[in-house]
Scaffold this motif. Structure first.
Motif, PDB file in Angstrom:
ATOM      1  N   MET A 234       0.838  -1.178   0.000  1.00  0.00           N
ATOM      2  CA  MET A 234       0.000   0.000   0.000  1.00  0.00           C
ATOM      3  C   MET A 234       0.884   1.242   0.000  1.00  0.00           C
ATOM      4  N   THR A 235       0.432   2.285  -0.609  1.00  0.00           N
ATOM      5  CA  THR A 235       1.175   3.548  -0.629  1.00  0.00           C
ATOM      6  C   THR A 235       0.297   4.665  -0.089  1.00  0.00           C
ATOM      7  N   LYS A 236       0.952   5.747   0.308  1.00  0.00           N
ATOM      8  CA  LYS A 236       0.217   6.942   0.714  1.00  0.00           C
ATOM      9  C   LYS A 236       1.066   8.149   0.322  1.00  0.00           C
ATOM     10  N   PHE A 237       0.428   9.285   0.129  1.00  0.00           N
ATOM     11  CA  PHE A 237       1.146  10.499  -0.223  1.00  0.00           C
ATOM     12  C   PHE A 237       2.118  10.868   0.888  1.00  0.00           C
ATOM     13  N   ALA A 238       3.306  11.322   0.491  1.00  0.00           N
ATOM     14  CA  ALA A 238       4.319  11.748   1.457  1.00  0.00           C
ATOM     15  C   ALA A 238       4.594  13.237   1.314  1.00  0.00           C
ATOM     16  N   HIS A 239       4.984  13.646   0.110  1.00  0.00           N
ATOM     17  CA  HIS A 239       5.254  15.066  -0.115  1.00  0.00           C
ATOM     18  C   HIS A 239       5.194  15.398  -1.592  1.00  0.00           C
ATOM     19  N   PHE A 240       5.187  16.693  -1.882  1.00  0.00           N
ATOM     20  CA  PHE A 240       5.221  17.219  -3.240  1.00  0.00           C
ATOM     21  C   PHE A 240       6.323  18.265  -3.262  1.00  0.00           C
ATOM     22  N   ASN A 241       7.009  18.411  -4.371  1.00  0.00           N
ATOM     23  CA  ASN A 241       8.159  19.306  -4.460  1.00  0.00           C
ATOM     24  C   ASN A 241       7.899  20.527  -5.340  1.00  0.00           C
ATOM     25  N   PHE A 242       8.355  21.681  -4.877  1.00  0.00           N
ATOM     26  CA  PHE A 242       8.477  22.900  -5.680  1.00  0.00           C
ATOM     27  C   PHE A 242       9.929  23.336  -5.595  1.00  0.00           C
ATOM     28  N   ASN A 243      10.555  23.613  -6.737  1.00  0.00           N
ATOM     29  CA  ASN A 243      11.895  24.205  -6.742  1.00  0.00           C
ATOM     30  C   ASN A 243      11.738  25.713  -6.649  1.00  0.00           C
ATOM     31  N   VAL A 244      12.553  26.355  -5.807  1.00  0.00           N
ATOM     32  CA  VAL A 244      12.424  27.792  -5.560  1.00  0.00           C
ATOM     33  C   VAL A 244      13.766  28.492  -5.742  1.00  0.00           C
ATOM     34  N   LEU A 245      13.697  29.761  -6.180  1.00  0.00           N
ATOM     35  CA  LEU A 245      14.919  30.550  -6.373  1.00  0.00           C
ATOM     36  C   LEU A 245      15.403  31.194  -5.081  1.00  0.00           C
ATOM     37  N   ASP A 246      14.495  31.696  -4.272  1.00  0.00           N
ATOM     38  CA  ASP A 246      14.840  32.399  -3.040  1.00  0.00           C
ATOM     39  C   ASP A 246      14.149  31.675  -1.885  1.00  0.00           C
ATOM     40  N   LEU A 247      14.878  30.794  -1.237  1.00  0.00           N
ATOM     41  CA  LEU A 247      14.289  29.948  -0.200  1.00  0.00           C
ATOM     42  C   LEU A 247      13.701  30.760   0.944  1.00  0.00           C
ATOM     43  N   GLU A 248      14.407  31.761   1.418  1.00  0.00           N
ATOM     44  CA  GLU A 248      13.905  32.552   2.550  1.00  0.00           C
ATOM     45  C   GLU A 248      12.612  33.284   2.182  1.00  0.00           C
ATOM     46  N   LYS A 249      12.556  33.831   0.977  1.00  0.00           N
ATOM     47  CA  LYS A 249      11.337  34.509   0.512  1.00  0.00           C
ATOM     48  C   LYS A 249      10.171  33.514   0.437  1.00  0.00           C
ATOM     49  N   SER A 250      10.450  32.312  -0.064  1.00  0.00           N
ATOM     50  CA  SER A 250       9.406  31.292  -0.164  1.00  0.00           C
ATOM     51  C   SER A 250       8.950  30.819   1.211  1.00  0.00           C
ATOM     52  N   LEU A 251       9.881  30.613   2.130  1.00  0.00           N
ATOM     53  CA  LEU A 251       9.506  30.201   3.486  1.00  0.00           C
ATOM     54  C   LEU A 251       8.603  31.234   4.140  1.00  0.00           C
ATOM     55  N   LYS A 252       8.933  32.507   3.977  1.00  0.00           N
ATOM     56  CA  LYS A 252       8.104  33.582   4.531  1.00  0.00           C
ATOM     57  C   LYS A 252       6.714  33.570   3.892  1.00  0.00           C
ATOM     58  N   PHE A 253       6.663  33.431   2.565  1.00  0.00           N
ATOM     59  CA  PHE A 253       5.380  33.402   1.868  1.00  0.00           C
ATOM     60  C   PHE A 253       4.503  32.268   2.397  1.00  0.00           C
ATOM     61  N   TYR A 254       5.018  31.061   2.454  1.00  0.00           N
ATOM     62  CA  TYR A 254       4.208  29.916   2.873  1.00  0.00           C
ATOM     63  C   TYR A 254       3.775  30.014   4.333  1.00  0.00           C
ATOM     64  N   LYS A 255       4.589  30.628   5.176  1.00  0.00           N
ATOM     65  CA  LYS A 255       4.186  30.840   6.568  1.00  0.00           C
ATOM     66  C   LYS A 255       3.092  31.908   6.637  1.00  0.00           C
ATOM     67  N   ASP A 256       3.320  33.047   5.980  1.00  0.00           N
ATOM     68  CA  ASP A 256       2.359  34.147   6.029  1.00  0.00           C
ATOM     69  C   ASP A 256       1.050  33.819   5.331  1.00  0.00           C
ATOM     70  N   ALA A 257       1.125  33.188   4.167  1.00  0.00           N
ATOM     71  CA  ALA A 257      -0.069  32.938   3.362  1.00  0.00           C
ATOM     72  C   ALA A 257      -0.877  31.739   3.826  1.00  0.00           C
ATOM     73  N   LEU A 258      -0.184  30.685   4.286  1.00  0.00           N
ATOM     74  CA  LEU A 258      -0.881  29.432   4.570  1.00  0.00           C
ATOM     75  C   LEU A 258      -0.578  28.828   5.935  1.00  0.00           C
ATOM     76  N   GLY A 259       0.284  29.469   6.704  1.00  0.00           N
ATOM     77  CA  GLY A 259       0.608  28.960   8.033  1.00  0.00           C
ATOM     78  C   GLY A 259       1.493  27.723   8.021  1.00  0.00           C
ATOM     79  N   LEU A 260       2.156  27.448   6.902  1.00  0.00           N
ATOM     80  CA  LEU A 260       3.026  26.270   6.823  1.00  0.00           C
ATOM     81  C   LEU A 260       4.374  26.576   7.471  1.00  0.00           C
TER      82      LEU A 260
END
Length: 121
Positions: A1-27
């Protein structure tokens, strides 16, 4: 049996992306990996509700934006705080498409990935 683990996005500016995902979605980061030579970094984000994770991959030598084609793919999040989230996303200026008839909208992250916001039914 399998289950979803993760999905990948490649990003240019990791810190900017981390801030976006925290601010926008609480991740928030739940685990990270960086090799000794620091040529790339992986940060896995979680929502504290499910086991699913979004993996952000940053490549040290990447300078040009990623070609996302026609963006015929997206992640989707459901929320029981739809109106509050919509207001936050309006203030952030990240809403790129709305479909009031279906009751959904899409935001875009700093690299152009689309994310669908759906009210919990």
């Amino acid at each position: 049996m399998t289950k979803f683990a993760h999905f990948n996005f490649n990003v240019l500016d990791l810190e900017k992306s981390l801030k976006f995902y925290k601010d926008a979605l609480g991740l928030e980061a739940v685990r990270e990996f960086e090799p000794e030579d620091k040529s790339f970094r992986l940060v896995y984000l979680g929502d504290k509700e499910t086991d699913f994770q979004l993996e952000l991959t940053w490549l040290r030598d990447r300078r040009e934006p990623y070609n996302l084609g026609e963006c015929e793919f997206h992640l989707a999040f459901d929320t029981d705080q739809y109106d509050e989230l919509h207001k936050r996303h309006e203030e952030m200026g990240c809403i790129v498409f709305e479909n009031p008839g279906m009751g959904i909208y899409f935001i875009t992250d700093p690299d152009g990935y689309w994310i669908e916001i759906v009210p919990t039914k």
